[in-house]
Write an enzyme that holds these catalytic residues in place. Structure first.
Site: not given
Length: 453
Positions: A75-76
């Site tokens: 997600e990052h």
């Protein structure tokens, strides 16, 4: 495939049997690219905005013991730049266009979205397609180390250094065996994050982040013909990727009650009771939502009135059904007021549960809960993008049910719940010999824990 899902009729009867009469009719189109990407288009020309929303069918459930936290790490990583998008430029492009963006990871899926002025649809599609198809060429050890540190710091802030922050990690480790997909938290463990290699995370990306394991929604003010051409242009060339087989975890039912005490840097003790319950949309799921509202949905709810208002032994109390793909969990939590123990709270809570099992709940309690869920359901439909807007709901229904237009059926589940159903799920799932009871107490105050006697 084209289906109707534009809001033609909406009868919201708050205080009346409104759920049964609420009917939604919304236009959407669903089709699939040659590479397996599911595409859903939803037009709403009321405002000059467009939403681009991508779901990858991967969450922490797809990880393995010893290699946890990868889905959340990505997600990052997905915001760190891809082959044709410079480092951290994803944010800059969207912000300069006057848009907003975000993403989230759960046990079951990962999502990303951009809300943009209508004339920036191509920008959103380009950015999402580039990181889907061309993230790996730009992935470096430096980026991995940087985001690994960001995630570890996030874990420190939200878990290790937050009051009661490790409670749910402890609960899930005891609710499920080590090889079950829900045994670990989405954030992953510090050890696993530290040990993750660049080769590990690249392989995880290759297996899960590709068109055949994803869906794209374009929603808002756009021209469908133009959108289809742009989607084919940007997403069509991306290879399908390997097949991802659905998970089939083995039997995970609790054989007996587990009681745990955890010391923490907190001022007041807190009680957690947790149970294994049916998966999202399975029989009993909606009834457990209604039970939650009866127990703690407002100041006149049973547990709030009893523990917080009348007896004043609890500072707060909450009941909730955490609905998920493979199985759900039911939680009842309460924080004791000064001078009171968790044994008092547990006895008071369980007395109310046993009363419901024996006597049931009233039709008035059930109707109030239904009205609350209907109002919340309709409120989410007031926005197209963001979290929980129509775009996200289309994605959710497509992922969980294979039907983006599951709106009416989802709402009708609550209309069908009876007082007898609520009593039945309490009897079937809230069992004292099939639960995890966690007491979180101030350091050195073990005497405040909930006693089994």
């Amino acid at each position: 495939m084209v289906k109707k899902l534009g809001i033609l009729a909406l009868v919201l009867g708050i205080g009346l049997p409104g759920i049964a009469s609420t009917q939604l009719d919304i236009d959407y189109e669903k089709y699939t690219l040659d590479n397996g990407l599911t595409v859903i288009l939803y037009e709403d020309h009321s405002t000059p905005l467009v939403n681009v929303n991508v779901w990858y069918y991967v969450g922490s459930k797809n990880e393995n013991e010893g290699k946890t936290g990868f889905a959340h790490l990505f997600e990052h990583m997905m915001f760190q730049g891809s082959e044709h998008v410079g480092d951290d430029m994803h944010f800059q492009y969207i912000e300069e266009a006057g848009g907003e963006l975000n993403g989230s990871t759960s046990t079951d899926r990962t999502n990303y979205w951009e809300d943009l002025p209508k004339n920036y649809l191509e920008l959103g599609l380009w950015l999402e397609s580039d990181r889907m198809g061309w993230l790996l060429p730009a992935m470096t050890q430096k980026k991995l180390d940087n985001q690994r540190n960001v995630v570890k710091n996030e874990r420190r802030q939200n878990y290790e250094n937050r009051p009661y922050g490790l409670a749910y990690e402890t609960i899930f480790k005891n609710l499920y065996p080590e090889d079950h997909p829900y045994h670990w938290m989405t954030i992953g463990s510090m050890e696993d994050l530290s040990n993750a290699t660049l080769a590990d995370v690249k392989e995880f990306f290759r297996h899960y982040y590709h068109p055949a394991n994803a869906s794209l929604v374009v929603a808002g003010d756009f021209d469908p013909a133009e959108a289809k051409q742009l989607i084919e242009q940007y997403f069509g060339p991306i290879p399908a990727g390997p097949d991802v087989q659905p998970l089939s975890p083995g039997e995970a039912d609790l054989a007996q009650e587990k009681r745990i005490v955890q010391e923490d840097k907190v001022q007041l003790p807190r009680l957690y009771m947790s149970f294994q319950t049916p998966a999202l949309y399975e029989k009993g799921d909606a009834s457990l939502d209604i039970l939650s509202s009866v127990l703690t949905g407002g100041k006149n709810s049973r547990l709030y009135k009893s523990l917080v208002y009348d007896k004043r032994i609890a500072k707060d109390v909450n009941a909730a059904q955490w609905s998920r793909l493979l199985e759900s969990q039911y939680f009842i939590t309460a924080t004791a007021t000064p001078g009171h123990t968790l044994t008092e709270l547990e006895e008071a809570i369980w007395a109310e549960i046993e009363k419901i099992k024996a006597e049931g709940v009233t039709e008035q309690e059930v109707q109030k809960a239904k009205n609350s869920y209907e109002a919340s359901f309709i409120y989410r439909l007031q926005k197209v993008g963001g979290f929980s807007g129509i775009s996200d709901q289309l994605q959710s229904y497509n992922f969980f049910k294979g039907d983006p237009g599951f709106f009416n059926e989802a709402l009708a589940r609550y209309a069908a719940v009876t007082a007898g159903d609520v009593k039945a799920v309490a009897q079937e799932y809230l069992k004292p010999d099939q639960r995890v009871v966690l007491s979180v107490v101030p350091e050195g105050k073990l005497d405040l824990q909930a006693s089994a006697e």
